[in-house]
Design a protein around this motif. Structure first.
Motif: not given
Ligand code: FES
Ligand code: FE
Length: 446
Positions: A63-92
């Motif tokens: 888990x990492x933040x950019x400013x105060x925003x919550x993100x997930x720094x993750x290596x996907x199963x395809x081997x690529x890095x992603x920085x995903x917004x840690x907030x569900x697309x349903x209710x957040x």
């Protein structure tokens, strides 16, 4: 006067005082300034998220933040890095609640929507009954639109448009190559994190190269014989401050003798370095390097300590990366990573960790010196008195005037302008505030 008008006037005043080397102190602890910098700085520029060695395997995340925003720094199963917004697309809700781990999927704790580690939405409970209409392809986790890596350092930017990372780093790449191309480094253990009642800009500015504070602020640690051989004067050296480096700032010691220094790494470790990776000039600077520190705008600092935690023990080359995370006006969270050469022995890595922790951590010999002083700056900065008086400014004029001690070193082989004679200049630190001010007024003054 509205808050908006007040900050606008403050930034205008700062535009004028900057020329004279003065910075209005209240920018260090002001709610409206803080909100604006989250948008104009952390929302617009490249921000460091982590080192590749922290997520070596597919599915590894932090888990990492950019400013105060919550993100997930993750290596996907395809081997690529992603920085995903840690907030569900349903209710957040936060879909990831652990600090770190390895997972193929993130399942939201609220209603159970499930996402692959690439961010794709793959599971919705009772979909047929309630979400028949949902197009899962359109409901993957949001992600930072720009993620790039430089020598193992992964940065992200949340703005729609940004220059390529390498262009943003500019002259800083010369230094990053010197450390990370020469030495394959890895993060040892987990980063240490702690909260401090300080604005993130106070340590950031210090790590642009406040060499002036070392003999006074760190006297007790130096007298105790801990820290580095070059900063204590045990080894003769010259101190350089680097300004005009595309918004980033550096300073470092260069030893005078012919012996190898390499930030305090011993010969058996130096042997493992990729010496061919550097050109001759860069290599010579690396060879003579003692304590080295700097900051990549906005909030990634580093220190190559080359020192010890015990006067009886040998120096080791400890490299620390540290991120000063904004956490409200006048408050920050420090994230502190300790790195060591990958190919060194486990015993050496352990020493690197010990020396790093003993000197730079919440109870570190040098850390407590700084933090104990920094508290007071932000307390004064947040005062009514500072708001009411236009001349409550911090001063960055060292080395100016008729006969300055700091001289420009014309034979400097790297980027930027090098100041000699103890690096007794404030130009490197002023670069931080110039860059900050430019970003804060980037839409032409609001
Ligand atoms: Fe995530 Fe509802 S908020 S499933
Ligand atoms: Fe310090």
């Amino acid at each position: 006067q509205t808050e908006f008008g007040r900050v606008k006037a403050l930034l205008e005043r700062m535009g004028e005082t900057l020329e004279d080397g003065e910075v209005p102190m209240q920018i260090l602890n002001d709610d409206a300034v803080h909100q604006l910098e989250l948008e104009r700085i952390f929302g617009q520029t490249w921000v460091y998220v982590g080192h590749e060695s922290e997520v070596p395997e597919p599915g590894d995340y932090r888990q990492r933040t950019i400013g105060e925003d919550p993100f997930i720094f993750v290596r996907g199963e395809d081997g690529d890095f992603r920085v995903l917004f840690n907030s569900c697309r349903h209710r957040g809700a936060n879909v990831c609640r652990a600090e770190k781990g390895n997972t193929s999927h993130f399942r939201c704790p609220y209603h159970g929507w499930t996402y692959k580690n690439t961010g794709d939405l793959v599971g919705v409970p009772q979909k047929a009954a309630g979400f028949d209409h949902l197009d899962a392809e359109e409901r993957g986790l949001h992600e930072a639109p720009h993620v790039e890596e430089y020598n193992g350092l992964v940065f992200a930017c949340v703005a729609p448009e940004v220059e390529p990372l390498e262009e943003f780093l500019g002259g800083a790449t010369w230094f990053l190559d010197m450390y990370f191309d020469l030495i394959d480094m890895e993060v040892i253990g987990d980063p240490h994190r702690w909260e401090v009642e300080n604005d993130w800009k106070t340590p950031t500015e210090n790590f642009y190269g406040d060499n002036y504070h070392i003999p006074m602020g760190h006297k007790s640690a130096i007298d105790a014989g801990v820290g580095s051989d070059t900063a204590t004067g045990e080894k003769e050296s010259n101190l350089y401050g680097i300004a005009d480096c595309d918004g980033h700032g550096f300073s470092f010691y260069q030893i005078e003798s012919e012996e190898d220094s390499y930030w305090g790494h011993p010969p058996e470790v130096v042997e493992t370095f990729n010496h061919d990776a550097l050109d001759d000039d860069q290599h010579e600077v690396a060879r003579k390097s003692g304590v080295t520190l700097g900051t990549i705008f906005p909030n990634l600092s580093f220190i190559f300590l080359g020192g010890r935690d015990d006067p009886e023990k040998d120096s080791v080359g400890t490299f620390l990366l540290r991120k000063w995370e904004p956490r409200g006006a006048g408050k920050m969270e420090v994230v502190n990573w300790i790195l060591a050469p990958k190919d060194a022995s486990d015993e050496y890595k352990e020493r690197v960790y010990e020396v790093g922790m003993s000197n730079f951590s919440p109870s570190g010999n040098f850390e407590v010196d700084d933090v104990g002083i920094w508290y007071g700056i932000d307390e004064a900065a947040g005062s009514v008195f500072a708001r009411q008086n236009d001349d409550v400014n911090t001063l960055f004029t060292m080395g100016r005037g008729e006969n300055p001690a700091a001289t420009v070193y014309d034979e400097w082989v790297g980027p930027g302008t090098a100041y000699l004679e103890g690096g007794m200049t404030d130009e490197n630190q002023l670069d931080f505030y110039r860059t900050w001010h430019e970003a804060m007024t980037s839409d032409g003054g609001m």
